[in-house]
Scaffold this motif. Structure first.
Motif, mmCIF file in Angstrom:
data_model
loop_
_atom_site.group_PDB
_atom_site.id
_atom_site.type_symbol
_atom_site.label_atom_id
_atom_site.label_comp_id
_atom_site.label_asym_id
_atom_site.label_seq_id
_atom_site.Cartn_x
_atom_site.Cartn_y
_atom_site.Cartn_z
ATOM 1 N N VAL A 1 -8.789 4.219 -4.642
ATOM 2 C CA VAL A 1 -9.606 3.883 -3.740
ATOM 3 C C VAL A 1 -10.382 2.459 -3.773
ATOM 4 N N LYS A 2 -11.268 2.222 -4.105
ATOM 5 C CA LYS A 2 -11.424 0.982 -4.224
ATOM 6 C C LYS A 2 -10.498 -0.575 -5.101
ATOM 7 N N ALA A 3 -9.595 0.558 -5.791
ATOM 8 C CA ALA A 3 -8.602 -0.759 -7.389
ATOM 9 C C ALA A 3 -8.692 -1.409 -5.777
ATOM 10 N N THR A 4 -8.084 -0.383 -5.187
ATOM 11 C CA THR A 4 -6.582 -0.226 -4.211
ATOM 12 C C THR A 4 -6.808 -1.842 -3.318
ATOM 13 N N GLU A 5 -8.539 -1.667 -2.881
ATOM 14 C CA GLU A 5 -8.643 -2.555 -2.307
ATOM 15 C C GLU A 5 -8.825 -3.764 -2.848
ATOM 16 N N ARG A 6 -8.894 -3.619 -4.080
ATOM 17 C CA ARG A 6 -9.294 -5.099 -4.813
ATOM 18 C C ARG A 6 -7.267 -5.438 -5.050
ATOM 19 N N TYR A 7 -6.710 -4.761 -4.881
ATOM 20 C CA TYR A 7 -5.839 -6.022 -5.407
ATOM 21 C C TYR A 7 -4.576 -6.208 -3.985
ATOM 22 N N GLY A 8 -5.689 -6.023 -3.305
ATOM 23 C CA GLY A 8 -5.524 -6.744 -1.955
ATOM 24 C C GLY A 8 -4.000 -5.377 -0.787
ATOM 25 N N GLY A 9 -5.084 -4.510 -0.676
ATOM 26 C CA GLY A 9 -4.067 -3.153 -0.274
ATOM 27 C C GLY A 9 -5.116 -2.992 0.991
ATOM 28 N N ASP A 10 -4.937 -2.865 2.306
ATOM 29 C CA ASP A 10 -5.205 -2.118 3.412
ATOM 30 C C ASP A 10 -5.584 -1.315 3.395
ATOM 31 N N VAL A 11 -6.866 -0.399 2.850
ATOM 32 C CA VAL A 11 -6.713 1.296 2.917
ATOM 33 C C VAL A 11 -6.815 1.740 4.143
ATOM 34 N N VAL A 12 -5.946 2.787 4.777
ATOM 35 C CA VAL A 12 -6.178 3.700 5.379
ATOM 36 C C VAL A 12 -6.120 5.742 5.212
ATOM 37 N N LEU A 13 -7.987 5.961 4.819
ATOM 38 C CA LEU A 13 -8.263 7.400 4.429
ATOM 39 C C LEU A 13 -7.655 8.459 5.409
ATOM 40 N N HIS A 14 -6.296 8.665 5.154
ATOM 41 C CA HIS A 14 -6.880 10.460 6.220
ATOM 42 C C HIS A 14 -5.590 11.395 5.260
ATOM 43 N N GLY A 15 -5.907 12.659 5.836
ATOM 44 C CA GLY A 15 -5.093 13.948 5.557
ATOM 45 C C GLY A 15 -5.565 14.616 4.713
ATOM 46 N N ALA A 16 -5.725 15.806 3.704
ATOM 47 C CA ALA A 16 -5.943 16.240 2.370
ATOM 48 C C ALA A 16 -4.961 16.027 1.443
ATOM 49 N N ASP A 17 -4.134 15.828 1.750
ATOM 50 C CA ASP A 17 -3.146 15.512 0.323
ATOM 51 C C ASP A 17 -2.128 14.155 0.660
#
Length: 403
Positions: free
Chosen positions: A107-123
C-alpha cells in the motif's frame, strides 16, 4: 488470441521503464533436484515484480483522451505499484483499489509511486468490483491486472528474455494468479520453440486455473486464501484461460507449507528474498509436482519480492517447522522442585537448543498437583526431532507437538 508479434511489439515500450532481469544458474537447487536450474529473478525488477511490464505496455497504448481521463485498477499489491509507476511516468492520473488486508508495504509503495489508493473489500475480486464502479463514475480506463492482451504482451517480454538467455531451455515454470504472466510467457516461448514445456503453478487454496482446466471452462472458487497473496485470485481471466488451454502443458498446485519451505530455502541458501507468489514455481520443482529428467534445463520464474516483514516472519517460521528446524512441544510435569530441570536435561542431552519456556500451573486441563510446560526448540532436522521425541516419550512424558 495473443501472438508473438504482440509481445515483440511490447518490448520497446516496456524497456523504457522496466529492467532486463538476471537469469542465474543455481548450484543449490540443481544439486537438490538433479535438474539444471536457472532462476529468472524478476524479484529484482523495478517495483519488485514483473507487473510494471504489463502496466507500462497498456498505459502507453492509451489514446490521448484516455490518458487525460486517467486510469483505475484493482490489485493485491504488485499490479498496483506497476500501474502507479507507469502512469506517473506517462503523466497519467491513477486511482488504485486494493483489498483492505493488502500488505501495508505494498500500500505504502503504491502511494509513493504516485497512485491514489482506495482500500476496499476482503480480496482482489471485491476490490475489482469497486474499481469498475469508479471506472463508470469517473470515466477512467480500467487497467486489468491480467485479462488484457496489452498487459499479457508486456508480461510476455519475460519469455523473450528467458529464451534469449537460456537457449537450451527445456521447461519454464510460471506462477498463475489470474493468468496474465503465464499467458504472455507461454506465447513468447511456444511460438518460437514449440517443444519447450510450460508448466503453471498455483497455490492449493487459490486454484482457479487448475479447476478451470479440469472442467473445461472458467471456474470461480469461493475463496482464495494463501500466503501467496499476489496470486490469490478467485477467477482467472477469460482471455488468459484461452491462452492457457492452448499453450500451457500442465498446471500443478503447491501447499502453503511447500511455498514457505521454498521461500526459506531461497533466503537461506541463495540469499534471495521473494514473496509467497514468487516462490511457488520453485516449490513445484523442489517438491516434484511435475515430472522432469535428470539434467533437464528448467527455469522457475521468481515473479516478485514484495513481502511484508510481518508476513516474512510468519512464513520463515512455517518453513523452519516444516523442515524440522523448529519445534514446539507441550507436556505435563509434577508440580515439585526439580521436575523442570529433569525435562530440560533430557533436551540438553539430545543437543536441542531452547528458545523459550512457558510454565503454567493454572490450566484447567491439568491436575492440581501438576503443571503444564510449553517449550520452543531449535532443531537440526526431522531425524533430530524424532530422536528427541522418542527420548522424551521413553522417559514417560506425554508430549504434544504444537503447530
Amino acid at each position: 488470441m495473443l501472438s508473438l508479434s504482440d509481445v515483440q511489439d511490447a518490448r520497446e515500450r516496456v524497456e523504457a521503464v522496466a529492467r532486463r532481469t538476471p537469469l542465474e544458474y543455481s548450484h543449490t537447487f540443481s544439486d537438490m533436484t538433479g535438474a539444471e536450474v536457472h532462476l529468472k529473478l524478476e524479484n529484482f525488477q523495478r517495483t519488485g515484480s514483473f507487473k510494471i511490464r504489463g502496466a507500462m505496455n497498456r498505459i502507453t497504448t492509451l489514446s490521448e483522451d484516455e490518458q487525460r481521463a486517467g486510469v483505475v485498477t484493482a490489485s493485491a499489491g504488485n499490479h498496483a505499484q506497476g500501474v502507479a509507476l507507469a502512469a506517473t511516468r506517462a503523466g497519467v492520473d491513477s486511482k488504485i483499489v486494493m483489498p483492505e488486508y493488502a500488505p501495508i508495504t505494498k500500500v505504502k509503495a503504491t502511494e509513493r509511486y504516485g497512485g491514489d489508493v482506495v482500500l476496499h473489500g476482503a480480496d482482489y475480486d471485491e476490490a475489482q468490483a469497486k474499481a469498475h464502479e469508479i471506472e463508470e463514475a469517473e470515466g477512467r480506463t480500467y487497467v486489468h491486472a491480467f485479462d488484457d492482451e496489452y498487459v499479457m504482451a508486456g508480461q510476455g517480454t519475460i519469455g523473450l528474455e528467458i529464451a534469449e538467455d537460456c537457449p537450451d531451455l527445456d521447461t519454464v515454470v510460471v506462477p498463475i494468479g489470474g493468468g496474465g504472466l503465464i499467458s504472455g510467457i507461454a506465447t513468447a516461448i511456444k511460438e518460437q520453440y514449440p517443444d519447450v514445456r510450460v508448466v503453471g503453478v498455483q497455490a492449493e487454496q487459490a486454484s482457479s486455473a487448475a479447476d478451470s482446466l479440469d472442467k473445461g471452462s472458467v471456474q470461480e472458487i469461493d475463496e482464495a486464501d494463501t500466503i501467496a497473496d499476489g496470486i490469490a485470485v478467485r477467477r482467472i481471466g477469460d482471455k488468459t484461460f484461452d491462452v492457457i488451454q492452448e499453450r500451457v502443458d500442465e498446471v500443478v498446485t503447491v501447499s502453503d507449507e511447500e511455498i514457505a519451505v521454498a521461500l526459506m530455502y531461497l533466503l537461506e541458501r541463495s540469499k534471495t528474498l521473494v514473496e509467497g507468489a514468487g516462490a511457488v514455481a520453485l516449490a513445484a520443482l523442489i517438491f516434484e509436482k511435475f515430472d522432469f529428467e535428470a539434467d533437464e534445463v528448467i527455469v522457475p520464474a521468481l515473479c516478485g519480492g514484495n513481502i511484508d516483514m510481518n508476513t516474512l516472519t510468519t512464513v520463515v517460521m512455517r518453513g523452519l517447522v516444516e523442515t524440522g528446524r523448529y519445534l514446539k512441544i507441550r507436556t505435563e510435569l509434577k508440580d515439585r522442585p526439580g521436575s523442570l530441570e529433569q525435562l530440560i536435561q533430557i533436551i540438553a542431552d539430545k543437543k536441542a537448543n531452547i528458545y523459550a519456556v512457558r510454565h503454567d500451573r493454572t490450566s484447567r486441563k491439568i491436575a492440581l498437583n501438576a503443571t503444564e510446560v510449553e517449550i520452543d526448540l531449535e532443531m537440526r532436522g526431522p531425524e533430530h526431532v524424532d530422536t528427541l521425541l522418542t527420548a522424551l516419550r521413553g522417559e514417560g512424558y506425554e508430549v504434544e507437538v504444537l503447530d
